[in-house]
Design an enzyme around this catalytic site. Structure first.
Site, PDB file in Angstrom:
ATOM      1  N   HIS A  49      32.204  46.712  42.700  1.00 16.95           N
ATOM      2  CA  HIS A  49      32.824  45.586  42.743  1.00 16.95           C
ATOM      3  C   HIS A  49      31.684  44.806  42.903  1.00 16.95           C
ATOM      4  CE1 HIS A  49      35.693  42.535  41.738  1.00 16.95           C
ATOM      5  NE2 HIS A  49      35.279  41.965  42.739  1.00 16.95           N
ATOM      6  N   HIS A  95      40.267  40.127  37.197  1.00 16.21           N
ATOM      7  CA  HIS A  95      41.440  40.904  38.719  1.00 16.21           C
ATOM      8  C   HIS A  95      42.697  41.513  38.300  1.00 16.21           C
ATOM      9  CE1 HIS A  95      41.857  38.366  42.599  1.00 16.21           C
ATOM     10  NE2 HIS A  95      41.270  38.714  42.257  1.00 16.21           N
ATOM     11  N   HIS A  97      43.141  45.320  39.601  1.00 14.57           N
ATOM     12  CA  HIS A  97      43.691  45.804  40.766  1.00 14.57           C
ATOM     13  C   HIS A  97      44.380  44.731  41.485  1.00 14.57           C
ATOM     14  CE1 HIS A  97      40.321  48.799  39.604  1.00 14.57           C
ATOM     15  NE2 HIS A  97      41.122  49.000  40.821  1.00 14.57           N
ATOM     16  N   SER A 318      39.725  35.347  52.083  1.00 15.89           N
ATOM     17  CA  SER A 318      40.915  33.836  51.766  1.00 15.89           C
ATOM     18  C   SER A 318      40.333  33.171  51.206  1.00 15.89           C
ATOM     19  CB  SER A 318      41.086  33.972  53.554  1.00 15.89           C
ATOM     20  OG  SER A 318      41.403  34.442  54.621  1.00 15.89           O
TER      21      SER A 318
END
Length: 740
Positions: A49, A95, A97, A318
């Protein structure tokens, strides 16, 4: 510093690191065994990724420059010049997965992440698109029910985040195929505007300059997300829900405004979004670009949870966080800005001249690594490639191999196919008019457009890919994704300028998937060179596979183009009864990968013929130049479902019937998907001039009908206009809401 890990084999397995990669880590650390924090950092930075280790080989050679390109690949987003000291900043990200595991938050945080990529560059986001792929949604099977659940969750997530941010979602695409049953695709695009001399980059430099953390507090959500997105799914994948980030658009809105206020000052050197791999990727990338070193005190990072460790702080994903390299002495001024907006802000480190990343936890060093090998020297793999065995079978078939279907039956089947149906159920959940600059909104067909208030111009954008084409011929299919996105932009009267891509493929450890990827990259290179539309940004998403079944190769392309006059945005639906309808381009009975074969016979088969870029550019020119002269009322490309479906869409959206007749070799050719074709609506008084312009450009043009009446008639197929409208506008909602 923390001790090396025990049970190394298990730790490496959990972090998706191979034994050869671990040997490379030992070399980089001069023979020292890494501790768990360092293993986590290597794992994230060298994940598929983040590092593109399987795809880098094939991405090299993409055309990335042109006189209008200000910033190409390598930054948070690409930038092009749009005149008058203004620039457009844009990018597309996946986005996939996270959205399959947790559709609402997965899709929402996908939107949040791409928005940060844009405003990190100093631009205010002004338009969003999305490209969504789902599996089977029709029927009562458990798969169909779950896919409908995913559609509802993803759309809710996109709408919730974008609407709260006050950024219009002005278009996109939604398509369906059973290849996505185990792995949906959620690709998000955003575009922002900025003054050309006020662009910010993600760099850290200047010995002693402070490193500052701003935004939300750090929690454990998204922990390991980059690594999770670098592996295939299995039946146990739903247990990965904790690796999906949780977004807060209201905080992101505050972060956006605080950053834009910060950019008006002269307080910072660089700024980077904390996206995949969180604090790890942002810190290593910022320092890596300049060769600087960095020291960070992780106990100073604002924490949302108790008992967090250095590993948690470095690997958390986060949301709504940024890392800033500030100028010495500017700390308090920056703190004042972010505290005014109610955001967390802290000085957590500084730039050094060691070229190393030193991490400190309550006064004790917990990691010490050279930055360059981690950020710039991830393994570049040369994976095996093999032409897929299925191609011989699917390429050998033609439309003539299937049982004949009456043209009327075929027409009604295609018109009611969910691929064709209007997606109002989706886009009505998005605010497309906020900021009041949208001039061509969702549902208007072809490209979406916004005006640029600052210079009176307009930007057009379109996201496109036909996965069926890419399945039967990855190279030509990918090239045609570039072509289609450019054609849609041209239909609005804008000149296509540059693309961003989101390359969605299956498991790179499968040689057939790597062959598909390699071929698709070659197709994109070829098309972008021929059309002079360089790649300025992009994303690769691999391992889109569940239980060994990969998705169709899906290289989604978003094209951005410029119209010199915001008042000359060309509609794609009929404007006036009595207008003439011209078909530009030739109908060649091409059904390879067509919706006709898929919808009527349940297969994706055939082959794609050789493609002529000169014909495509000539088509763009006739539309763009005739529009500048005010000779056209509307223009729409002929795409999925062929001429009959394109005319029906225009009729339904405009609430105007049509009667059309085209001479074809076979009656079913009204459904063929030949390239480089468009429908032009022209008034009778401008007909001769448009035909003459087309002839001068060597473009084939035919007068095929007239706008008006209460029916849609194309050759021998016919339905009342009201029936066409009911099918076109209501099929999708009826399908998606059947469980509710």
């Amino acid at each position: 510093m923390s001790q090396p890990v025990e049970d190394l084999d298990e730790v490496l397995k959990n972090h998706k690191l191979s034994k050869p990669e671990y040997e490379d880590i030992l070399r980089i650390l001069d023979g020292r065994h890494p501790n768990i924090v360092e293993i986590g950092i290597f794992s994230a930075m060298w994940s598929e990724h983040c590092s593109y280790k399987s795809s880098t080989k094939y991405l090299r050679g993409f055309p990335t420059t042109a006189p209008w390109v200000i910033q190409g690949p390598g930054e948070n987003a690409g930038v092009i010049d749009i005149g008058d000291g203004m620039a457009a900043v844009f990018k597309m990200e996946s986005h996939n997965h996270p959205s399959f595991i947790e559709p609402f938050q997965g899709a929402a945080t996908g939107v949040g992440g791409i928005l940060r990529d844009i405003f990190t560059m100093g631009a205010r986001p002004v338009a969003n698109l999305n490209a969504l792929r789902f599996g089977t949604v029709k029927g009562d099977s458990d798969t169909a029910k779950y896919q409908r659940h995913l559609v509802r969750g993803v759309v809710d997530g996109i709408g919730s985040y974008g609407n709260c941010m006050g950024v219009p979602t002005i278009g996109g695409e939604v398509s369906f195929d059973e290849s996505y049953n185990g792995n949906i695709l959620v690709n998000a695009f955003s575009l922002g505007l900025v003054k050309s001399d006020e662009i910010f980059l993600g760099v850290a430099s200047g010995l002693g300059n402070p490193v500052m953390y701003v935004g939300s507090k750090t929690g454990r959500d998204g922990l390991g997300g980059a690594v999770m997105s670098s592996d295939s799914f299995t039946e146990e994948s739903k247990s990965l829900r904790p690796t999906v980030q949780v977004g807060d658009p209201f905080t992101e809105k505050l972060l956006l405004e605080a950053c834009l206020e910060l950019f008006k000052t002269d307080l910072i050197v660089g700024i980077q979004d904390m996206g995949a791999a969180g604090l790890t990727s942002s810190a290593f990338e910022m320092a890596g670009k300049t060769g600087a070193g960095m020291i960070m005190h992780l106990d100073k990072v604002p924490a949302r949870e108790e008992g967090m460790t250095p590993y948690d702080f470095m690997l958390s994903e986060s949301q709504e966080r940024m890392l800033i390299c500030a100028k010495q002495g500017s700390e308090q001024a920056i703190i004042d800005i972010f505290e005014k907006w109610g955001l967390d802000v802290a000085v957590i480190g500084e730039v050094t001249d060691t070229a190393r990343m030193e991490l400190v936890w309550h006064g004790e060093k917990c990691a010490d690594m050279p930055i360059a090998p981690v950020s710039e020297e991830a393994p570049v793999l040369d994976r095996p490639v093999a032409r897929p065995a299925y191609l011989d079978e699917v390429n050998a078939k033609s439309v003539n191999d299937y049982a004949e279907v009456s043209d009327q039956e075929a027409y009604e089947a295609l018109l009611s196919n969910i691929e064709v149906s209007d997606k109002a159920w989706v886009y009505n959940q998005y605010d497309s008019m906020v900021q009041t600059n949208t001039t061509k909104a969702p549902g208007s067909l072809d490209a979406s457009c916004i005006r640029i208030k600052e210079n009176g111009k307009a930007l057009s954008m379109s996201s496109d890919c036909n996965p069926r084409f890419c399945y039967i011929d990855p190279r030509k299919g990918a090239a045609l994704a570039v072509v289609e996105s450019g054609r849609n932009v041209a239909m609005s009267g804008a000149r296509p300028l540059s693309i961003t891509d989101c390359l969605n493929f299956g498991n790179p450890e499968n040689p057939e998937v790597m062959w598909q990827f390699a071929e698709s990259c070659e197709g994109i290179k070829e098309a972008c060179l021929a059309l002079n539309t360089p790649v300025v940004s992009g994303n690769v998403s691999l391992y889109n596979e569940t239980n060994g079944v990969s998705v169709f190769p899906t290289p989604a392309i978003a094209m951005v183009g410029l119209n010199e006059d915001e008042n000359k945005v060309l509609p794609s639906v009929f404007q006036e009864e009595g207008s003439q309808i011209l078909l530009v381009g030739e109908t060649k009975s091409e059904f390879g990968g067509s919706l006709y074969v898929k919808a009527l016979h349940g297969e994706t088969s055939g082959s794609l013929p050789k493609f002529d870029y000169k014909s495509e550019l000539a088509l763009w020119d006739i539309v763009i130049e005739a529009n500048k002269k005010g000779l056209l009322k509307s223009a729409k490309d002929v795409n999925v479902g062929g001429l009959a479906i394109a005319l029906s869409k225009m009729a339904a959206v405009s609430n105007k019937g049509i009667v059309s007749s085209l001479t074809v070799d076979n009656s079913r050719d009204i459904f063929d998907e030949s390239q480089s074709r468009a429908l032009l609506e022209v008034s009778s008084e401008n007909l001769v001039e448009v035909v003459h312009m087309a002839a001068s450009l060597g473009v084939f043009v035919t007068n095929i009908g007239i706008v008006g009446g209460d029916k849609v008639k194309v050759n021998d197929v016919e339905l009342p206009l009201d029936t066409v409208k009911d099918i076109y506008f209501n099929t999708f909602a009826r399908t998606i809401e059947q469980d509710l």
